[in-house]
Design a protein around this motif. Structure first.
Motif, PDB file in Angstrom:
ATOM      1  N   TRP A 134      93.804  90.057  -5.874  1.00 37.27           N
ATOM      2  CA  TRP A 134      94.036  89.348  -7.127  1.00 37.27           C
ATOM      3  C   TRP A 134      95.276  89.876  -7.845  1.00 37.27           C
ATOM      4  N   LYS A 135      95.485  91.199  -7.777  1.00 39.34           N
ATOM      5  CA  LYS A 135      96.682  91.769  -8.403  1.00 39.34           C
ATOM      6  C   LYS A 135      97.937  91.282  -7.684  1.00 39.34           C
ATOM      7  N   GLU A 136      97.878  91.260  -6.356  1.00 39.00           N
ATOM      8  CA  GLU A 136      99.022  90.793  -5.576  1.00 39.00           C
ATOM      9  C   GLU A 136      99.295  89.319  -5.877  1.00 39.00           C
ATOM     10  N   ARG A 137      98.274  88.533  -5.931  1.00 38.57           N
ATOM     11  CA  ARG A 137      98.422  87.116  -6.243  1.00 38.57           C
ATOM     12  C   ARG A 137      99.021  86.920  -7.637  1.00 38.57           C
ATOM     13  N   GLY A 138      98.584  87.757  -8.561  1.00 37.05           N
ATOM     14  CA  GLY A 138      99.101  87.663  -9.911  1.00 37.05           C
ATOM     15  C   GLY A 138     100.576  88.007 -10.016  1.00 37.05           C
ATOM     16  N   ARG A 139     101.051  88.849  -9.122  1.00 33.19           N
ATOM     17  CA  ARG A 139     102.470  89.223  -9.137  1.00 33.19           C
ATOM     18  C   ARG A 139     103.338  88.211  -8.432  1.00 33.19           C
ATOM     19  N   THR A 140     102.755  87.449  -7.516  1.00 37.13           N
ATOM     20  CA  THR A 140     103.566  86.565  -6.683  1.00 37.13           C
ATOM     21  C   THR A 140     103.494  85.107  -7.105  1.00 37.13           C
ATOM     22  N   GLU A 141     102.490  84.724  -7.836  1.00 39.56           N
ATOM     23  CA  GLU A 141     102.362  83.296  -8.212  1.00 39.56           C
ATOM     24  C   GLU A 141     102.821  83.061  -9.625  1.00 39.56           C
TER      25      GLU A 141
END
Length: 141
Positions: A134-141
């Protein structure tokens, strides 16, 4: 750059198994809390009944007071187990202690062993993986 997902070295099945063991142990801790509450509530109920015994006696109801004193106040919350000598049965503290000392302790130790053997003692590996995703998704989207 991205955070290491602590459970990358586990298979999906291993991660699922760890998660289910954790949920089982967590629910046993919740059950333990319910037993503590049960023990406290039972104790408070017995305190009220002990007061009632005296009040019944003062009100002239000796037979009822004697019955409360002899049949209910010394009685356990569960009947005796097979082979037990006592007529009174198991009191709430005994139920709580036996649960803590046997089943809960054994299953918690098993959970610790599972985590030690499968995940080097790491806890909540499924949640950590989800958090990282979720953290990675939050940084990339």
């Amino acid at each position: 750059m991205g955070e290491r997902i602590e459970s990358d070295d586990l298979t999906d099945r291993e991660r699922e198994a760890l998660h289910e063991v954790e949920l089982g142990v967590e629910n046993l801790h919740r059950a333990h809390g319910y037993l503590v509450s049960f023990h406290h509530s039972t104790g408070r109920a017995m305190d009220h009944l002990a007061v009632a015994e005296g009040l019944l006696r003062e009100a002239g109801h000796e037979e009822l007071a004697d019955r409360l004193r002899d049949d209910h106040l010394p009685r356990g919350v569960l009947p005796p187990c097979d082979g037990e000598e006592t007529r009174a049965g198991r009191w709430s503290y005994d139920v709580l202690e036996k649960f803590q000392e046997t089943f809960l302790e054994d299953v918690v130790a098993f959970g610790d062993r599972v985590h030690d053997e499968m995940a080097d003692g790491r806890r909540h590996v499924a949640e950590r993986r989800q958090e990282a995703a979720w953290k990675e998704r939050g940084r990339t989207e």
